[in-house]
Design a protein around this motif. Structure first.
Motif, PDB file in Angstrom:
ATOM      1  N   VAL A  26       0.823  -1.200   0.000  1.00  0.00           N
ATOM      2  CA  VAL A  26       0.000   0.000   0.000  1.00  0.00           C
ATOM      3  C   VAL A  26       0.863   1.258   0.000  1.00  0.00           C
ATOM      4  O   VAL A  26       0.509   2.265  -0.582  1.00  0.00           O
ATOM      5  N   ALA A  27       2.028   1.201   0.654  1.00  0.00           N
ATOM      6  CA  ALA A  27       2.906   2.368   0.731  1.00  0.00           C
ATOM      7  C   ALA A  27       3.432   2.710  -0.664  1.00  0.00           C
ATOM      8  O   ALA A  27       3.690   1.836  -1.465  1.00  0.00           O
ATOM      9  N   GLY A  28       3.568   3.982  -0.942  1.00  0.00           N
ATOM     10  CA  GLY A  28       4.134   4.408  -2.213  1.00  0.00           C
ATOM     11  C   GLY A  28       3.177   5.270  -2.997  1.00  0.00           C
ATOM     12  O   GLY A  28       2.067   5.578  -2.572  1.00  0.00           O
ATOM     13  N   ALA A  29       3.647   5.643  -4.202  1.00  0.00           N
ATOM     14  CA  ALA A  29       2.830   6.449  -5.102  1.00  0.00           C
ATOM     15  C   ALA A  29       1.791   5.553  -5.763  1.00  0.00           C
ATOM     16  O   ALA A  29       2.053   4.401  -6.074  1.00  0.00           O
ATOM     17  N   ARG A  30       0.598   6.102  -5.946  1.00  0.00           N
ATOM     18  CA  ARG A  30      -0.478   5.374  -6.628  1.00  0.00           C
ATOM     19  C   ARG A  30      -1.150   6.341  -7.585  1.00  0.00           C
ATOM     20  O   ARG A  30      -1.812   7.286  -7.156  1.00  0.00           O
ATOM     21  N   LEU A  31      -0.964   6.110  -8.875  1.00  0.00           N
ATOM     22  CA  LEU A  31      -1.519   7.000  -9.880  1.00  0.00           C
ATOM     23  C   LEU A  31      -2.819   6.447 -10.435  1.00  0.00           C
ATOM     24  O   LEU A  31      -2.927   5.255 -10.719  1.00  0.00           O
ATOM     25  N   VAL A  32      -3.792   7.328 -10.582  1.00  0.00           N
ATOM     26  CA  VAL A  32      -5.056   6.981 -11.231  1.00  0.00           C
ATOM     27  C   VAL A  32      -5.425   8.096 -12.201  1.00  0.00           C
ATOM     28  O   VAL A  32      -5.108   9.266 -11.967  1.00  0.00           O
ATOM     29  N   MET A  33      -6.070   7.724 -13.292  1.00  0.00           N
ATOM     30  CA  MET A  33      -6.601   8.720 -14.214  1.00  0.00           C
ATOM     31  C   MET A  33      -7.989   9.067 -13.696  1.00  0.00           C
ATOM     32  O   MET A  33      -8.966   8.367 -13.960  1.00  0.00           O
ATOM     33  N   ASN A  60       0.818   7.682  -0.739  1.00  0.00           N
ATOM     34  CA  ASN A  60       1.302   8.425   0.424  1.00  0.00           C
ATOM     35  C   ASN A  60       2.723   8.952   0.254  1.00  0.00           C
ATOM     36  O   ASN A  60       3.313   9.436   1.208  1.00  0.00           O
ATOM     37  N   VAL A  61       3.287   8.858  -0.949  1.00  0.00           N
ATOM     38  CA  VAL A  61       4.571   9.482  -1.282  1.00  0.00           C
ATOM     39  C   VAL A  61       4.449  10.116  -2.663  1.00  0.00           C
ATOM     40  O   VAL A  61       3.560   9.764  -3.442  1.00  0.00           O
ATOM     41  N   GLU A  62       5.349  11.029  -2.982  1.00  0.00           N
ATOM     42  CA  GLU A  62       5.277  11.684  -4.288  1.00  0.00           C
ATOM     43  C   GLU A  62       5.603  10.701  -5.412  1.00  0.00           C
ATOM     44  O   GLU A  62       6.365   9.753  -5.224  1.00  0.00           O
ATOM     45  N   ALA A  63       4.982  10.930  -6.554  1.00  0.00           N
ATOM     46  CA  ALA A  63       5.245  10.139  -7.757  1.00  0.00           C
ATOM     47  C   ALA A  63       6.237  10.920  -8.594  1.00  0.00           C
ATOM     48  O   ALA A  63       5.972  12.046  -8.990  1.00  0.00           O
ATOM     49  N   GLY A  64       7.396  10.332  -8.840  1.00  0.00           N
ATOM     50  CA  GLY A  64       8.426  11.027  -9.599  1.00  0.00           C
ATOM     51  C   GLY A  64       8.604  10.439 -10.985  1.00  0.00           C
ATOM     52  O   GLY A  64       8.438   9.244 -11.196  1.00  0.00           O
ATOM     53  N   ASP A  65       8.919  11.308 -11.945  1.00  0.00           N
ATOM     54  CA  ASP A  65       9.228  10.911 -13.312  1.00  0.00           C
ATOM     55  C   ASP A  65       8.092  10.094 -13.937  1.00  0.00           C
ATOM     56  O   ASP A  65       8.239   8.923 -14.253  1.00  0.00           O
ATOM     57  N   VAL A  66       6.949  10.747 -14.108  1.00  0.00           N
ATOM     58  CA  VAL A  66       5.759  10.114 -14.667  1.00  0.00           C
ATOM     59  C   VAL A  66       5.696  10.432 -16.164  1.00  0.00           C
ATOM     60  O   VAL A  66       5.944  11.555 -16.585  1.00  0.00           O
ATOM     61  N   PRO A  86       7.515  15.773 -13.977  1.00  0.00           N
ATOM     62  CA  PRO A  86       8.632  15.447 -13.078  1.00  0.00           C
ATOM     63  C   PRO A  86       8.181  14.908 -11.725  1.00  0.00           C
ATOM     64  O   PRO A  86       8.730  13.927 -11.236  1.00  0.00           O
ATOM     65  N   VAL A  87       7.166  15.534 -11.123  1.00  0.00           N
ATOM     66  CA  VAL A  87       6.715  15.126  -9.786  1.00  0.00           C
ATOM     67  C   VAL A  87       5.217  15.415  -9.634  1.00  0.00           C
ATOM     68  O   VAL A  87       4.744  16.465 -10.044  1.00  0.00           O
ATOM     69  N   ILE A  88       4.507  14.452  -9.028  1.00  0.00           N
ATOM     70  CA  ILE A  88       3.130  14.683  -8.588  1.00  0.00           C
ATOM     71  C   ILE A  88       3.129  14.394  -7.091  1.00  0.00           C
ATOM     72  O   ILE A  88       3.279  13.238  -6.675  1.00  0.00           O
ATOM     73  N   PRO A  89       3.012  15.432  -6.248  1.00  0.00           N
ATOM     74  CA  PRO A  89       3.023  15.214  -4.793  1.00  0.00           C
ATOM     75  C   PRO A  89       1.887  14.296  -4.351  1.00  0.00           C
ATOM     76  O   PRO A  89       0.857  14.183  -5.029  1.00  0.00           O
ATOM     77  N   GLU A  90       2.078  13.657  -3.202  1.00  0.00           N
ATOM     78  CA  GLU A  90       1.035  12.783  -2.672  1.00  0.00           C
ATOM     79  C   GLU A  90      -0.239  13.591  -2.435  1.00  0.00           C
ATOM     80  O   GLU A  90      -0.189  14.733  -2.009  1.00  0.00           O
ATOM     81  N   GLY A  91      -1.370  12.997  -2.802  1.00  0.00           N
ATOM     82  CA  GLY A  91      -2.660  13.659  -2.614  1.00  0.00           C
ATOM     83  C   GLY A  91      -2.939  14.766  -3.605  1.00  0.00           C
ATOM     84  O   GLY A  91      -3.877  15.534  -3.432  1.00  0.00           O
ATOM     85  N   SER A  92      -2.147  14.855  -4.668  1.00  0.00           N
ATOM     86  CA  SER A  92      -2.301  15.943  -5.624  1.00  0.00           C
ATOM     87  C   SER A  92      -2.583  15.375  -7.021  1.00  0.00           C
ATOM     88  O   SER A  92      -2.579  14.173  -7.225  1.00  0.00           O
ATOM     89  N   LEU A 116       5.100   5.037 -14.381  1.00  0.00           N
ATOM     90  CA  LEU A 116       5.846   5.613 -13.264  1.00  0.00           C
ATOM     91  C   LEU A 116       7.286   5.126 -13.384  1.00  0.00           C
ATOM     92  O   LEU A 116       7.624   4.027 -12.976  1.00  0.00           O
ATOM     93  N   LYS A 117       8.144   5.949 -13.992  1.00  0.00           N
ATOM     94  CA  LYS A 117       9.521   5.545 -14.263  1.00  0.00           C
ATOM     95  C   LYS A 117      10.333   5.372 -12.984  1.00  0.00           C
ATOM     96  O   LYS A 117      11.240   4.557 -12.929  1.00  0.00           O
ATOM     97  N   SER A 118       9.994   6.129 -11.943  1.00  0.00           N
ATOM     98  CA  SER A 118      10.755   6.039 -10.692  1.00  0.00           C
ATOM     99  C   SER A 118      10.555   4.700  -9.994  1.00  0.00           C
ATOM    100  O   SER A 118      11.275   4.370  -9.070  1.00  0.00           O
ATOM    101  N   SER A 119       9.579   3.913 -10.441  1.00  0.00           N
ATOM    102  CA  SER A 119       9.380   2.586  -9.845  1.00  0.00           C
ATOM    103  C   SER A 119       9.728   1.490 -10.857  1.00  0.00           C
ATOM    104  O   SER A 119       9.051   0.482 -10.946  1.00  0.00           O
ATOM    105  N   GLY A 120      10.763   1.736 -11.631  1.00  0.00           N
ATOM    106  CA  GLY A 120      11.215   0.728 -12.579  1.00  0.00           C
ATOM    107  C   GLY A 120      10.451   0.721 -13.884  1.00  0.00           C
ATOM    108  O   GLY A 120      10.500  -0.246 -14.627  1.00  0.00           O
TER     109      GLY A 120
END
Length: 143
Positions: A26-33, A60-66, A86-92, A116-120
């Motif tokens: 559950v921890a980490g960035a979670r992107l949804v359209m 609950n963490v920022e999403a980097g390099d999307v 470059p970055v989408i802050p958590e909750g944004s 999400l490039k920052s997660s491989g």
């Protein structure tokens, strides 16, 4: 009696392990359209179409390099099909816009993919959207 406590201990250890693994997932960035739309879901050939998406980080963490890629069939021309954030802050969220041009009449299926490039480089979200393109001279109104 000892067997009951041993069995209870094993069950408790398995539950704690499962909860721990779940918390890590559950921890980490979670992107949804969150919202995908077009200003002209019914377009005429030659028209410019504005296509948009709200990409939200509900983690609950920022999403980097999307990276978000828009793929369209031949009858729709896409300006700048790949966009990066470059970055989408958590909750944004971030709004991304594309300009499209309707080239030929057809039902066009657009495909959006967020990576999400920052997660491989894992694919986070996919979305499909349809636009109907009719001929410029067709006797049809949007009403």
């Amino acid at each position: 009696m000892k067997h009951k406590y041993l069995l209870l201990g094993l069950i408790l250890a398995a539950l704690v392990s499962a909860v721990s693994r779940n918390a890590q997932a559950v921890a980490g960035a979670r992107l949804v359209m969150a919202h995908v739309w077009s200003d002209k879901p019914l377009a005429r050939t030659g028209e410019t179409i504005k296509f948009s998406v709200f990409l939200e980080n509900t983690g609950n963490v920022e999403a980097g390099d999307v990276s978000v890629e828009l793929k369209a069939p031949d009858e729709i021309r896409v300006t700048n099909p790949i966009q990066t954030v470059p970055v989408i802050p958590e909750g944004s969220y971030r709004r991304l816009d594309w300009n499209l041009t309707a080239e030929k009449s057809d039902t066009s299926q657009l495909k959006l993919t967020a990576i999400l490039k920052s997660s491989g480089g894992r694919v986070i979200e996919k979305e499909i959207y349809k636009i109907l393109v009719i001929g410029r001279d067709a006797r049809y109104t949007r009403q």
